[in-house]
Design a protein around this motif. Structure first.
Motif, PDB file in Angstrom:
ATOM      1  N   GLY B 111     101.518  88.325  10.139  1.00  0.00           N
ATOM      2  CA  GLY B 111     102.356  88.898   9.935  1.00  0.00           C
ATOM      3  C   GLY B 111     103.088  89.630  11.317  1.00  0.00           C
ATOM      4  N   PRO B 119     103.410  97.691  11.390  1.00  0.00           N
ATOM      5  CA  PRO B 119     104.510  98.825  11.189  1.00  0.00           C
ATOM      6  C   PRO B 119     105.634  99.537  11.690  1.00  0.00           C
ATOM      7  N   ILE B 135     114.330  94.734   4.748  1.00  0.00           N
ATOM      8  CA  ILE B 135     113.766  93.635   3.864  1.00  0.00           C
ATOM      9  C   ILE B 135     112.137  93.105   4.273  1.00  0.00           C
ATOM     10  N   THR B 136     112.140  93.390   5.450  1.00  0.00           N
ATOM     11  CA  THR B 136     110.323  93.362   5.863  1.00  0.00           C
ATOM     12  C   THR B 136     109.788  94.522   5.624  1.00  0.00           C
ATOM     13  N   LEU B 137     110.493  95.499   5.568  1.00  0.00           N
ATOM     14  CA  LEU B 137     109.843  97.191   5.402  1.00  0.00           C
ATOM     15  C   LEU B 137     109.319  96.522   3.795  1.00  0.00           C
ATOM     16  N   GLY B 139     109.199  94.059   1.911  1.00  0.00           N
ATOM     17  CA  GLY B 139     107.815  92.559   2.145  1.00  0.00           C
ATOM     18  C   GLY B 139     106.218  93.824   2.101  1.00  0.00           C
ATOM     19  N   ALA B 140     106.604  94.222   3.064  1.00  0.00           N
ATOM     20  CA  ALA B 140     105.380  95.471   3.477  1.00  0.00           C
ATOM     21  C   ALA B 140     104.861  96.327   2.705  1.00  0.00           C
ATOM     22  N   ILE B 141     105.700  96.529   1.859  1.00  0.00           N
ATOM     23  CA  ILE B 141     105.508  97.654   1.165  1.00  0.00           C
ATOM     24  C   ILE B 141     104.883  96.539  -0.206  1.00  0.00           C
ATOM     25  N   GLY B 142     105.743  95.686  -0.817  1.00  0.00           N
ATOM     26  CA  GLY B 142     104.641  94.681  -1.325  1.00  0.00           C
ATOM     27  C   GLY B 142     103.890  94.138  -1.117  1.00  0.00           C
ATOM     28  N   GLY B 143     103.248  93.751  -0.534  1.00  0.00           N
ATOM     29  CA  GLY B 143     102.147  93.058   0.693  1.00  0.00           C
ATOM     30  C   GLY B 143     100.684  94.111  -0.073  1.00  0.00           C
ATOM     31  N   THR B 144     101.655  95.686   0.792  1.00  0.00           N
ATOM     32  CA  THR B 144     101.012  96.095   0.488  1.00  0.00           C
ATOM     33  C   THR B 144     100.147  97.168  -1.280  1.00  0.00           C
ATOM     34  N   PHE B 145     101.351  96.674  -2.302  1.00  0.00           N
ATOM     35  CA  PHE B 145     100.791  97.167  -2.975  1.00  0.00           C
ATOM     36  C   PHE B 145     100.022  96.078  -4.127  1.00  0.00           C
TER      37      PHE B 145
END
Lengths: 188, 156
Positions: B111, B119, B135-137, B139-145
């Protein structure tokens, strides 16, 4: 006043970043790390019963405020301390490779506008580089328990071997992806 | 179901409550950090590709000197038993190793090369005006979730 616009060399930026570790500890016993903010955002903003997000995120609000500071600081520097339309000093080989193979020819912004420009939001490639790439960053950092700040900077500064394992692994993975995955994704 | 406890990483080690103005110092430190990120071009996708292609010393110099300065400062804090501003003992939670340290780092390394941002720089890119990094952020929040949801089914 020209000097204010010049990019900072590594030997200024690196030590300043390194000093963030003791600064946060001395300011209030805070362990420097940024990917954890992503978890706090999940805990604070996404209603769920997932046990991983059931904790007192308000106790970690310092972390979110630090991230907010980063946004503000970056805005200040980009708005007043950087000249627009000046090319960044990159290795000519990289420029040559990007312009010859992927039609990336604008080197005046810190990110390639051909990939990350808002005018390219209609292209699949832009979404892969942002949304999918970001997903890997979020998933991977939490799975690994930290990112460049928590593992490479804080972890190595405090002599923790799991952080050395993480740092070596994500550097190797990054090298692999930069040589083999990024060129493929750029050609989409 | 067996739920493994999951401590927060890089956390608030202090037992003293802080609110209001006491929290402003973290914003201030973040501002300095964000300025450094932009001025040294650490948030640049180009600089990250350069690093991974061994075409420039810049990023290695940044990370390497940051670790050396961090290491020396933390040794001084330990050696002279320097206390926090409010007089607490500095406490460092040991980082724990598990299989995720390696597997997760592989995902993160991929990533990092693709987005050109870890991050911290994602936040800085947004501040510097790159709106696609929002959008990157996300995506990163989604990945963490997703990690949080799958956690107990993933190898650790």
């Amino acid at each position: 006043m020209e000097w204010i616009y010049a990019p900072w060399p590594w030997y200024i930026a690196g030590p300043l970043i390194g000093l963030t570790v003791p600064a946060l500890y001395l300011a209030g016993n805070k362990s420097f790390g940024i990917s954890s903010t992503l978890r706090h955002l999940c805990a604070a903003c996404i209603p769920s019963k997932v046990p991983f997000f059931q904790y007192d995120w308000k106790k970690e609000s310092w972390n979110l405020l630090f991230a907010a500071g980063i946004v503000i600081g970056a805005f200040i520097a980009a708005t007043w301390f950087r000249l627009p339309d000046v090319e960044i000093q990159l290795n000519p080989e990289l420029k040559q490779n990007l312009s010859a193979n992927y039609e990336i020819t604008n080197f005046t912004a810190l990110l390639p506008v051909e990939v990350f420009g808002i005018q390219h939001l209609g292209e699949l490639r832009t979404w892969i580089f942002s949304l999918f790439g970001g997903f890997l960053v979020g998933f991977g950092t939490r799975y690994a328990g930290g990112c460049t700040s928590g593992h490479a900077i804080t972890g190595l500064s405090t002599l923790q071997w799991p952080s050395l394992v993480a740092t070596i692994t994500f550097m190797i993975a990054g090298i692999f992806a930069s040589w083999l995955i990024v060129p493929f994704l750029l050609s989409l | 179901m067996n739920i493994t406890p999951s401590p927060v990483e890089c956390k608030n080690e202090s037992n003293l409550p802080e609110r209001g103005l006491a929290l402003v110092k973290y914003v201030a430190l973040g501002i300095l950090f964000g300025i450094t990120f932009v001025k040294a071009e650490i948030i640049s996708w180009f600089r990250i590709q350069e690093m991974f292609h061994f075409q420039s010393f810049h990023m290695y110099g940044v990370i390497g000197s940051a670790v050396v300065v961090g290491l020396i400062s933390m040794q001084l804090i330990r050696r002279f038993n320097i206390k926090t501003l409010s007089g607490e003992e500095v406490y460092i939670t040991p980082k724990k190793y598990n299989k995720g340290t390696v597997i997760g780092s592989i995902f993160f390394g991929f990533g990092w090369a693709i987005t050109g941002a870890c991050p911290g720089p994602i936040y800085a890119q947004i501040g510097a005006g790159f709106l696609v990094s929002v959008i990157t952020l996300l995506g990163a929040i989604g990945g963490t979730f997703v990690y949080g949801v799958l956690k107990d089914r993933l190898p650790h």
